[in-house]
Design a protein around this motif. Structure first.
Motif, short mmCIF file in Angstrom:
data_model
loop_
_atom_site.label_atom_id
_atom_site.label_comp_id
_atom_site.label_asym_id
_atom_site.label_seq_id
_atom_site.Cartn_x
_atom_site.Cartn_y
_atom_site.Cartn_z
N ASP A 6 -73.80 -44.12 14.74
CA ASP A 6 -72.94 -43.28 13.91
C ASP A 6 -73.77 -42.40 12.99
O ASP A 6 -73.54 -41.20 12.88
CB ASP A 6 -71.96 -44.15 13.10
CG ASP A 6 -71.05 -43.32 12.22
OD1 ASP A 6 -70.38 -42.40 12.75
OD2 ASP A 6 -71.01 -43.58 11.00
N ARG A 10 -74.18 -38.28 12.92
CA ARG A 10 -73.97 -37.49 11.71
C ARG A 10 -75.18 -36.62 11.39
O ARG A 10 -75.03 -35.48 10.96
CB ARG A 10 -73.63 -38.42 10.54
CG ARG A 10 -72.27 -39.11 10.75
CD ARG A 10 -72.00 -40.16 9.69
NE ARG A 10 -71.92 -39.56 8.37
CZ ARG A 10 -72.37 -40.15 7.26
NH1 ARG A 10 -72.92 -41.36 7.32
NH2 ARG A 10 -72.27 -39.55 6.11
N ASP A 13 -75.14 -33.66 13.70
CA ASP A 13 -74.19 -32.63 13.25
C ASP A 13 -74.82 -31.73 12.20
O ASP A 13 -74.66 -30.51 12.24
CB ASP A 13 -72.93 -33.29 12.67
CG ASP A 13 -72.04 -33.91 13.73
OD1 ASP A 13 -72.22 -33.61 14.93
OD2 ASP A 13 -71.16 -34.72 13.34
N ASP A 90 -70.32 -37.69 3.73
CA ASP A 90 -71.03 -36.59 4.39
C ASP A 90 -71.74 -35.71 3.37
O ASP A 90 -72.82 -35.18 3.65
CB ASP A 90 -70.05 -35.75 5.22
CG ASP A 90 -69.57 -36.47 6.47
OD1 ASP A 90 -70.24 -37.45 6.89
OD2 ASP A 90 -68.53 -36.07 7.01
#
Length: 112
Positions: A6, A10, A13, A90
């Motif tokens: 995960d 992230r 991204d 985030d």
């Protein structure tokens, strides 16, 4: 070698559109930006970044930040590890990765 998938997704991204190569090392998955180690997602979900050595003391005052060690020895100045629960947002993850990208640009001279 396992790593937190995960967290790795992230990081991908955030690094989308950059010159990135992924390498399994440091007990996790390391992201090389412009052929320089920039960030690592480790097996416990912790984030390790390469940063400006002159900023280490300031960065260590942030919540969850610590000096990384490998095989019981502190790594050289210019690295920070951030606890998994401190990079759940985030926004916070992005700020740490921006710190790493700023230093990456400084050492590579790249404007990517």
């Amino acid at each position: 070698m396992a790593y937190d998938r995960d967290l790795a997704d992230r990081i991908r991204d955030v690094f989308a559109g950059l010159s990135v190569r992924e390498v399994k090392m440091f007990g996790g998955l390391t992201f090389m930006v412009n052929d320089k180690m920039t960030a690592t997602a480790n097996t416990h979900g912790d984030l390790m970044i390469r940063c400006d050595p002159d900023r280490v003391e300031d960065l260590l005052t942030k919540p969850g930040a610590d000096w990384p060690s490998m095989r019981g020895k502190k790594m050289s100045k210019g690295w920070i590890v951030v606890e998994a629960d401190r990079v759940e947002s985030d926004k916070v993850l992005g700020s740490w990765l921006e710190e790493a990208l700023d230093y990456n640009e400084k050492v590579t001279g790249s404007g990517d």
